[in-house]
Enzyme design. Sequence first.
Site, short mmCIF file in Angstrom:
data_model
loop_
_atom_site.label_atom_id
_atom_site.label_comp_id
_atom_site.label_asym_id
_atom_site.label_seq_id
_atom_site.Cartn_x
_atom_site.Cartn_y
_atom_site.Cartn_z
N ARG A 237 39.89 38.02 48.76
CA ARG A 237 40.12 36.62 49.10
C ARG A 237 38.89 36.07 49.82
O ARG A 237 38.36 36.73 50.73
CB ARG A 237 41.35 36.45 50.00
CG ARG A 237 42.68 36.56 49.27
CD ARG A 237 42.92 35.38 48.31
NE ARG A 237 44.19 35.45 47.62
CZ ARG A 237 44.40 36.03 46.43
NH1 ARG A 237 43.39 36.59 45.78
NH2 ARG A 237 45.59 36.02 45.87
N GLU A 266 37.25 27.68 47.55
CA GLU A 266 37.25 27.71 46.08
C GLU A 266 37.72 26.35 45.58
O GLU A 266 38.65 25.79 46.17
CB GLU A 266 38.20 28.79 45.57
CG GLU A 266 37.66 30.18 45.79
CD GLU A 266 38.57 31.29 45.28
OE1 GLU A 266 39.50 31.00 44.51
OE2 GLU A 266 38.35 32.44 45.66
N HIS A 285 36.75 33.70 40.53
CA HIS A 285 38.08 34.28 40.78
C HIS A 285 38.76 34.69 39.46
O HIS A 285 39.79 34.14 39.08
CB HIS A 285 38.96 33.28 41.56
CG HIS A 285 40.10 33.93 42.28
ND1 HIS A 285 40.58 33.47 43.48
CD2 HIS A 285 40.86 35.01 41.98
CE1 HIS A 285 41.59 34.23 43.88
NE2 HIS A 285 41.78 35.17 42.98
C1 DGY Z 1 45.94 37.79 42.61
O1 DGY Z 1 46.76 38.19 41.79
O2 DGY Z 1 46.21 37.73 43.82
C2 DGY Z 1 44.64 37.32 42.09
O3 DGY Z 1 43.66 37.28 43.06
C3 DGY Z 1 44.83 35.95 41.52
O4 DGY Z 1 45.07 35.06 42.56
#
Ligand code: DGY
Length: 324
Positions: A237, A266, A285
Amino acid sequence: MKVFTTRVIPEEGLALLAHAGITVTQWSEPREMSLEEMIAKCKENDALLFAGGRKIDRPLLEHCRHLKIISLLSVGYDNVDLKAATELGIQITNTPGVLSNATADNAFLLMLAVARKAFFHHKRILNGEWGFSSPTANLGVDIEGKTLGIWGLGNIGSVMAQRCRAAFDMKIIYCNRHRNEAAEKALDAQWVSFDELLEQSDVLSVHTSLTPETKEKFDKAAFAKMKPSAIFINAARGGIHHETDLIAALETGQIWGAGLDVTNPEPMHPDNPLLQMPTVAVLPHIGSATVETRNAMSRIAAQNIIAAFQGQPVPNPVNHIYAL
Ligand code: DGY
């Protein structure tokens, strides 16, 4: 029973919902819904299948307290106010396990892309700069035999460690709140403190979730403790690193490179200086973005909804509404 999906989701999940007699409406416009649109859609439905970056906060949840379940098409749930959802009796579920390989592969890709300055070289070709080449110009670094530090040795971190050990015989160190003895055995991994992780890693890969404790943990002070030759990878993250401090650490040579699948914020602004740095690779991402993985995620998200509608325990709860 009716479900609203905030994105068009893969066929396999849709087929399961249809087979269970559930009516699905999908948001197919390529833009984020406004809060008002989201509330209006939720009001017309009994469940929400959620994908995207929006916060699912208390004001939204209070408007949607009739929802039986919010089934996330993600493993992460840091965007959800779980306390509010639980108090309001809304079940939240996620899609763990099935995206570990794809997400670890993406971190591995970033590690190599940074080590070999791959994105930078690609840009040079696009700019017509593939001309005279010097044996000393724009060199990358080897990964073989180096030390991989994992912050968060869970499902995804363990796959990343396996890949790195098998491909490059890397030494594995990790920092978790609790020891992971099974992984220590399987990977010959060594449990270290956070400071030791910073000081000893040649590649430091982040695989933990975003919580108040991990928020901006990689800041000026943390980068200052890393090796000047270190590569920082964040495929978890964006909120876990402080982006301005990361830029400064790269600019001043406190660390060598960075590979990011997640940014803070983001989407990343196209003027972000990270995008101009030769030893930086940024992806938008896409950790779980493979056909197989997204299909598997959609199946799990659908199964969570079907269980909730049938009054069964949901397979992947992240809050425990029935314990209240
Ligand atoms: C998750 O599954 O958490 C991925 O990072 C997509 O947000």
